[in-house]
Design a protein around this motif. Structure first.
Motif: not given
Length: 483
Positions: A367-383, A462-471
């Motif tokens: 749910x949470x990686x030890x490297x924060x920006x990898x969380x963001x990359x994985x979340x970007x790929x979920x859809x 995933x589709x409902x994420x705030x726009x700033x998080x998607x960017x």
């Protein structure tokens, strides 16, 4: 006064002209090198953009860090004689009574990586350091002939000191001990290797980071975790030497899984260490002759297995091709557990192709990686991942570093490799490719327990994420091939 100003202007224009010519020349030469030798289109385009829009510095950065010099060094430092025992064997491929639908995969597997599948092995999962470390230290304490250990991280903490003590005592008993630690993973502030050296244990660093000759290799790391004792028992997987893996006592616990291996495949694991040690030191290890004892043996040696190693040398892409080969053979289910799931387009397409055939695919990530920006990359790929029925779950446990892959009820892939560009492109990795129903059943049970403490990724969320998080997520996704 005007003449001085004119002279200064001429000098300035002269130097500007030199810099422009130098930039254009370097950019053209570097871009041509990228076009000729880089295989990945996205990576090539990024490098060309960097050298074009970052005058001189972009080109210098490419020549320092963008070229895989390890492959050339490996060809010089890894003579074929080192690998003749276990590679390029002129033997017919053995299928070991495995189901016929896997026979083409075994043929392809040998062509991908010319190391034979061997029978009569046992592979025992060890959950977390609470189980793995006592077994590893006990095996070191029982050693009579030799101990070789390779680790990416070897913490100078209470757990690391237990290993130092056990290794030093083995050395004092006359056991041959060799310890290989990654030049970056060991960290400049850790003293584990120095403590070992002070106690007489032979220790080496793989591509030391503090070295003018090796700074160009700083992005290429040895991520393997290997412990072999007397040729009778080996341990491998994803677990470093750190008290954080002792989950019951750790302030910031890290879940992980390691494996205790016995049988013929240990020779292949030992061979990987021999090659790495030779690469790092120029010394060819000769293991002492020793009559095996029976303390470390097991009665349930039913696993057909072989080592698949990978790295930015002559073994490049072996693990990626092995994964693709196995995915093609999946008939009912694929289960993947990894701390970082950022597959390239080829692997993602292979997964989607399996899903379109009706294969059930489940993936567990932290749910949470030890490297924060990898969380963001994985979340970007979920859809993109969950298309065609692929299911992905986020494990709510503290950070989970476990790496397993299970296909149907027979095939499994275990070891040090993550599903990301660093593992598949830059790191030196080691995995075991295994065929065994009992092992798969144990790993499937482990997977189910992890899934019970996980939440499913849902498309609407995933589709409902705030726009700033998607960017933010998609911006970092652009850099995923280099993370």
């Amino acid at each position: 006064m005007h003449s001085v100003e004119t002279l200064l202007e001429l000098i300035y224009m002269h130097w500007v002209t030199i810099v422009v010519i130098l930039h254009i020349s370097l950019s053209v030469v570097t871009s041509l090198h990228v076009l000729l030798f880089k295989e990945n289109e996205r990576t090539s385009l990024a490098w060309i953009g960097l050298v074009t829009f970052s005058p001189v510095m972009g080109s210098l950065f490419y020549w320092l860090f963008g070229i895989n010099r390890i492959k050339r060094a490996a060809q010089k430092k890894h003579p074929k004689a080192l690998k003749q025992d276990l590679r390029q064997q002129k033997k017919l491929t053995k299928f070991h009574h495995l189901p016929k639908n896997w026979h083409p995969a075994i043929i392809a597997g040998y062509n991908i990586h010319p190391v034979n599948y061997v029978a009569d092995n046992s592979v025992e999962p060890l959950i977390n350091g609470d189980t793995a470390y006592p077994a590893m230290i006990q095996s070191i304490n029982n050693a009579k002939s030799y101990v070789v250990l390779s680790s990416y991280i070897f913490e100078n903490d209470s757990l690391g000191r237990q290993f130092v003590s056990a290794l030093a005592e083995a050395h004092q008993r006359g056991v041959m001990v060799n310890v290989l630690l990654d030049g970056v993973g060991i960290g400049y502030w850790h003293q584990s290797d120095r403590a070992l050296k002070k106690l007489g244990v032979k220790t080496a660093r793989f591509l030391p980071a503090i070295s003018l000759t090796n700074i160009r290799f700083i992005n290429l790391r040895n991520h393997r975790k290997i412990l072999c004792v007397d040729g009778e028992v080996a341990y491998m997987g994803g677990m470093n030497v750190s008290k954080s893996n002792v989950v019951k006592a750790a302030a910031h616990p890290i879940d992980d899984i390691h494996f205790r291996v016995t049988g013929q495949v240990i020779d292949q694991i030992s061979q990987v260490f021999i090659e790495d040690w030779f690469f790092a030191t120029g010394e060819l290890i000769q293991f002492p002759q020793y009559q095996p004892h029976t303390q470390e043996q097991t009665n349930h040696k039913t696993v057909v297995a072989r080592v698949v190693q990978d790295g930015p040398d002559e073994d490049h892409n072996k693990i990626r091709w092995t994964l693709i080969n196995a995915l093609v053979c999946a008939q009912t289910s694929i289960k993947i557990m990894t701390p970082y799931f950022i597959p390239d387009q080829t692997l993602m397409t292979s997964l989607h192709a399996a899903a379109l055939r009706g294969v059930s695919i489940e993936i567990i990530v932290p749910q949470r990686s030890d490297i924060p920006f990898l969380n963001w990359v994985m979340e970007a790929n979920f859809s993109r991942i969950i298309e065609h029925g692929i299911k992905i779950y986020k494990n709510k446990r503290p950070f989970d570093h476990s790496k397993i892959m299970i296909i149907d009820d027979l095939w499994s892939f275990i070891g040090s490799t993550n599903w990301d560009a660093r593992s598949l492109e830059l790191n030196f990795e080691i995995n075991l490719e295994c065929f065994d129903k009992d092992l798969n059943a144990k790993l499937a049970e482990f997977f189910i327990l992890k899934k019970q403490n996980s939440t499913a990724v849902i498309a609407s969320e995933i589709n409902g994420l705030p726009i700033y998080r998607k960017i933010r997520n998609n911006l970092f996704r652009l850099f995923s091939p280099y993370l």
